[in-house]
Design an enzyme around this catalytic site. Sequence first.
Site, PDB file in Angstrom:
ATOM      1  N   LYS A  60       0.815  -1.221   0.000  1.00 30.69           N
ATOM      2  CA  LYS A  60       0.000   0.000   0.000  1.00 30.69           C
ATOM      3  C   LYS A  60       0.851   1.274   0.000  1.00 30.69           C
ATOM      4  O   LYS A  60       0.493   2.248  -0.656  1.00 30.69           O
ATOM      5  CB  LYS A  60      -0.943   0.017   1.207  1.00 30.69           C
ATOM      6  N   ASP A  96     -10.312   2.703   2.349  1.00 26.97           N
ATOM      7  CA  ASP A  96     -10.486   1.980   3.616  1.00 26.97           C
ATOM      8  C   ASP A  96     -11.293   2.784   4.652  1.00 26.97           C
ATOM      9  O   ASP A  96     -12.250   2.285   5.241  1.00 26.97           O
ATOM     10  CB  ASP A  96      -9.126   1.618   4.211  1.00 26.97           C
ATOM     11  N   ALA A 125      -4.552   0.424   8.904  1.00 27.44           N
ATOM     12  CA  ALA A 125      -6.018   0.489   8.981  1.00 27.44           C
ATOM     13  C   ALA A 125      -6.436   1.613   9.925  1.00 27.44           C
ATOM     14  O   ALA A 125      -7.352   2.390   9.622  1.00 27.44           O
ATOM     15  CB  ALA A 125      -6.568  -0.850   9.470  1.00 27.44           C
ATOM     16  N   PRO A 148       3.961   5.797  21.706  1.00 21.64           N
ATOM     17  CA  PRO A 148       3.435   7.166  21.761  1.00 21.64           C
ATOM     18  C   PRO A 148       3.737   7.982  20.514  1.00 21.64           C
ATOM     19  O   PRO A 148       2.897   8.759  20.064  1.00 21.64           O
ATOM     20  CB  PRO A 148       4.149   7.766  22.982  1.00 21.64           C
TER      21      PRO A 148
HETATM   22  N1  LIG Z   1     -12.038  -4.938   7.970  1.00 21.74           N
HETATM   23  C1  LIG Z   1     -11.188  -4.538   7.043  1.00 21.74           C
HETATM   24  O1  LIG Z   1     -11.546  -4.246   5.898  1.00 21.74           O
HETATM   25  C2  LIG Z   1      -9.750  -4.382   7.429  1.00 21.74           C
HETATM   26  C3  LIG Z   1      -8.889  -3.623   6.635  1.00 21.74           C
HETATM   27  C4  LIG Z   1      -7.548  -3.497   7.035  1.00 21.74           C
HETATM   28  C5  LIG Z   1      -7.101  -4.132   8.202  1.00 21.74           C
HETATM   29  N2  LIG Z   1      -7.991  -4.862   8.941  1.00 21.74           N
HETATM   30  C6  LIG Z   1      -7.550  -5.514  10.182  1.00 21.74           C
HETATM   31  O2  LIG Z   1      -7.074  -4.518  11.053  1.00 21.74           O
HETATM   32  C7  LIG Z   1      -5.987  -5.026  11.818  1.00 21.74           C
HETATM   33  C8  LIG Z   1      -4.786  -4.091  11.681  1.00 21.74           C
HETATM   34  O3  LIG Z   1      -4.340  -4.086  10.339  1.00 21.74           O
HETATM   35  P1  LIG Z   1      -3.224  -3.053   9.828  1.00 21.74           P
HETATM   36  O4  LIG Z   1      -3.099  -3.259   8.374  1.00 21.74           O
HETATM   37  O5  LIG Z   1      -3.498  -1.697  10.346  1.00 21.74           O
HETATM   38  O6  LIG Z   1      -1.904  -3.623  10.561  1.00 21.74           O
HETATM   39  P2  LIG Z   1      -0.590  -2.823  10.907  1.00 21.74           P
HETATM   40  O7  LIG Z   1      -0.328  -1.750   9.909  1.00 21.74           O
HETATM   41  O8  LIG Z   1       0.456  -3.884  11.122  1.00 21.74           O
HETATM   42  O9  LIG Z   1      -0.896  -2.099  12.318  1.00 21.74           O
HETATM   43  C9  LIG Z   1      -1.167  -2.867  13.475  1.00 21.74           C
HETATM   44  C10 LIG Z   1      -1.320  -1.926  14.671  1.00 21.74           C
HETATM   45  O10 LIG Z   1      -1.633  -2.722  15.809  1.00 21.74           O
HETATM   46  C11 LIG Z   1      -0.609  -2.550  16.796  1.00 21.74           C
HETATM   47  N3  LIG Z   1      -0.385  -3.795  17.508  1.00 21.74           N
HETATM   48  C12 LIG Z   1       0.030  -4.984  16.984  1.00 21.74           C
HETATM   49  N4  LIG Z   1       0.125  -5.898  17.955  1.00 21.74           N
HETATM   50  C13 LIG Z   1      -0.218  -5.281  19.118  1.00 21.74           C
HETATM   51  C14 LIG Z   1      -0.295  -5.697  20.483  1.00 21.74           C
HETATM   52  N5  LIG Z   1       0.010  -6.939  20.850  1.00 21.74           N
HETATM   53  N6  LIG Z   1      -0.688  -4.793  21.404  1.00 21.74           N
HETATM   54  C15 LIG Z   1      -0.978  -3.521  21.048  1.00 21.74           C
HETATM   55  N7  LIG Z   1      -0.925  -3.068  19.780  1.00 21.74           N
HETATM   56  C16 LIG Z   1      -0.545  -3.951  18.828  1.00 21.74           C
HETATM   57  C17 LIG Z   1       0.606  -2.112  16.032  1.00 21.74           C
HETATM   58  O11 LIG Z   1       1.508  -1.469  16.900  1.00 21.74           O
HETATM   59  P3  LIG Z   1       3.070  -1.368  16.509  1.00 21.74           P
HETATM   60  O12 LIG Z   1       3.174  -0.413  15.348  1.00 21.74           O
HETATM   61  O13 LIG Z   1       3.704  -0.870  17.753  1.00 21.74           O
HETATM   62  O14 LIG Z   1       3.511  -2.750  16.123  1.00 21.74           O
HETATM   63  C18 LIG Z   1      -0.037  -1.163  15.021  1.00 21.74           C
HETATM   64  O15 LIG Z   1      -0.381   0.059  15.619  1.00 21.74           O
HETATM   65  C19 LIG Z   1      -5.724  -6.440  11.303  1.00 21.74           C
HETATM   66  O16 LIG Z   1      -6.364  -7.368  12.144  1.00 21.74           O
HETATM   67  C20 LIG Z   1      -6.385  -6.465   9.949  1.00 21.74           C
HETATM   68  O17 LIG Z   1      -6.832  -7.742   9.583  1.00 21.74           O
HETATM   69  C21 LIG Z   1      -9.292  -5.007   8.580  1.00 21.74           C
END
Ligand SMILES: NC(=O)c1ccc[n+]([C@@H]2O[C@H](COP(=O)([O-])OP(=O)(O)OC[C@H]3O[C@@H](n4cnc5c(N)ncnc54)[C@H](OP(=O)(O)O)[C@@H]3O)[C@@H](O)[C@H]2O)c1
Length: 284
Positions: A60, A96, A125, A148
């Site tokens: 992306k 999104d 996301a 933070p």
């Molecule tokens: N429904 C939909 O259409 C849709 C679309 C996109 C994503 N999603 C879902 O949304 C979720 C996030 O996706 P993303 O693409 O945003 O992922 P991402 O870019 O990897 O971001 C993940 C976020 O969660 C945090 N995180 C990860 N593990 C954690 C933990 N154990 N405790 C606290 N915070 C934690 C990360 O913090 P750090 O940066 O510190 O690692 C980061 O802020 C996924 O489950 C994905 O499947 C759904």
Amino acid sequence: MAGSPIRHSLSPRLHNAAFASWGLDWASVAFEVPAGQGRALVEAVATLGLPGLSVTMPLKEEVAHACDRLSPVAERLQAVNCLVHRDGQVVGENTDGDGLLRALAAEHGFHPRGRRCLVLGAGGAARAVIEALGRAGAEEVLVVARRPDAAARAASLAGPAGRPGRAEEAAGADLVVQATPLGMAGGGQERAFPLDPELLGPGHLAVDLVYHPLRTPWLAAVAARGAATANGLGMLVHQAALALEHWTGRPAPLDALWAGLRRPGSDDRGTPSASSPGTGEPVA
Ligand SMILES: NC(=O)c1ccc[n+]([C@@H]2O[C@H](COP(=O)([O-])OP(=O)(O)OC[C@H]3O[C@@H](n4cnc5c(N)ncnc54)[C@H](OP(=O)(O)O)[C@@H]3O)[C@@H](O)[C@H]2O)c1
């Protein structure tokens, strides 16, 4: 559709359901494209004359640097989930955040203007949702994340309404969006709670962007306390609907998209049965 891993993406199913409903002789397929190939992907859309393409992780951000032009939203996010080939240019869009807002409006009559919102997470996301909430006139967009600096950067996407927050502030929010992978099947943190459910109850709308499982343990706990809840399928369907509208100029057939998600044995909202054996998580 392009990204990696892509084999279990649900998006081609959504796109093809729309094409069939329109009687349009188009096909959506999933291409496995690894990190580092974003520019080649954008060039391929132009070379092959494709009308458009959906883009997911890990492409992306790099695709955003390779487009001829970005929509204002994609420009702010520096992330693209939808390529549109228009007038000889490959334009990067991001559907999104607006996808989630459309889902909340359709399913819960929720509109962000003047409302207090809290987002858990500061990844891709979360950032899309934060930007959309700010643009839609939310009174407050609080971002709670474990780093933070990431929370502050993400919160700035909401403009003056955005600021880093504390988990306890969820009690005073109208909308809470869970945008971390906690609760996702196969992710190793299936039972972890991103926020104490006791902070929420009647009067709150809690959304978990995870949709595999359809109801995470956290969402179940929050629902048991009387909060209204939504899973991530609405965002998935509506971001695809917006992409289809960009590609064709037609309003997307939402009923066909929801039906496209259903498989025998699924519940009435459609179980995304194309889950990955590796991660257990279907990808957009
Ligand atoms: N429904 C939909 O259409 C849709 C679309 C996109 C994503 N999603 C879902 O949304 C979720 C996030 O996706 P993303 O693409 O945003 O992922 P991402 O870019 O990897 O971001 C993940 C976020 O969660 C945090 N995180 C990860 N593990 C954690 C933990 N154990 N405790 C606290 N915070 C934690 C990360 O913090 P750090 O940066 O510190 O690692 C980061 O802020 C996924 O489950 C994905 O499947 C759904």
